[in-house]
Design an enzyme around this catalytic site. Structure first.
Site, PDB file in Angstrom:
ATOM      1  N   ASP A  38       0.889  -1.162   0.000  1.00  0.00           N
ATOM      2  CA  ASP A  38       0.000   0.000   0.000  1.00  0.00           C
ATOM      3  C   ASP A  38       0.924   1.207   0.000  1.00  0.00           C
ATOM      4  O   ASP A  38       1.423   1.613   1.046  1.00  0.00           O
ATOM      5  CB  ASP A  38      -0.902  -0.012   1.238  1.00  0.00           C
ATOM      6  N   GLU A  59      -1.311  -1.395  -4.941  1.00  0.00           N
ATOM      7  CA  GLU A  59      -2.520  -0.631  -5.232  1.00  0.00           C
ATOM      8  C   GLU A  59      -2.241   0.380  -6.339  1.00  0.00           C
ATOM      9  O   GLU A  59      -1.187   1.007  -6.370  1.00  0.00           O
ATOM     10  CB  GLU A  59      -2.983   0.090  -3.966  1.00  0.00           C
ATOM     11  N   ASP A  81      -2.594   0.878   7.337  1.00  0.00           N
ATOM     12  CA  ASP A  81      -1.816   0.740   6.101  1.00  0.00           C
ATOM     13  C   ASP A  81      -1.341  -0.700   5.900  1.00  0.00           C
ATOM     14  O   ASP A  81      -1.305  -1.194   4.772  1.00  0.00           O
ATOM     15  CB  ASP A  81      -0.619   1.701   6.111  1.00  0.00           C
TER      16      ASP A  81
END
Length: 174
Positions: A8, A67, A139
């Site tokens: 992430d 991502e 996160d």
């Protein structure tokens, strides 16, 4: 058996999560955050690159998922996020990993069942799926969700490829 590294990306905090996939089962390996220090963007990008490189060296994942960038309200933030993402991707590719990309909505849909899920819902589902004793940091949970999304996508593709292969075999036998 396949270890997947989920990332992430962020220019201040980059979450990471590693899962081990054995057949259709996913097991927790590790997760956490690379906390980026300093104000000079090139130095922060170097920290992302080095942090992800160190994780790859330490855990030897076979695959990496990250991502995709989404357009935030602040274009400057989106650009910095994209640059951090690029540093992480280069770290993976540099060490021979194939990198797959997933939209945030697709990750939430795969893990929570709802593309507009809140962060706390992602944390709860990741904790439940991987049988964690508590909730991972937000996160880190997002990174684990990205790894899970990749595992689910790959398993779906494998099942699909197998079904197509069986249909072709039946057609050849007819």
């Amino acid at each position: 058996m396949s270890v997947i590294l989920g990332i992430d990306p962020g220019s201040r905090i980059t979450g990471y999560g590693l899962i081990n996939v054995i057949g259709a089962k996913q097991e927790y390996v590790a997760s956490g955050c690379i906390r980026i220090k300093g104000d000079h963007l090139p130095d922060r990008l170097q920290q992302v690159f080095e942090g992800v490189s160190e994780l790859i060296t330490l855990y030897s994942p076979q695959e990496m998922a990250i991502e995709q960038v989404f357009m935030a309200k602040n274009a400057d933030s989106a650009l910095k996020l994209g640059q951090a993402r690029g540093a992480a991707i280069v770290a993976g590719v540099n060490q021979g990993l194939e990198v797959s990309e997933y939209a945030a909505r697709a990750v939430k849909q795969a893990v929570v069942g709802k593309g507009s899920a809140e962060k706390v819902q992602v944390q709860h589902m990741v904790s439940s799926i991987l049988k964690l004793p508590g909730l991972p940091q937000a996160d880190a949970a997002d990174a684990l969700a990205i790894a899970l999304c990749h595992a689910y996508t790959r398993q779906g593709q494998v099942r699909y490829a197998g079904a197509v292969g069986r249909q072709r075999i039946r057609a050849l036998k007819s």
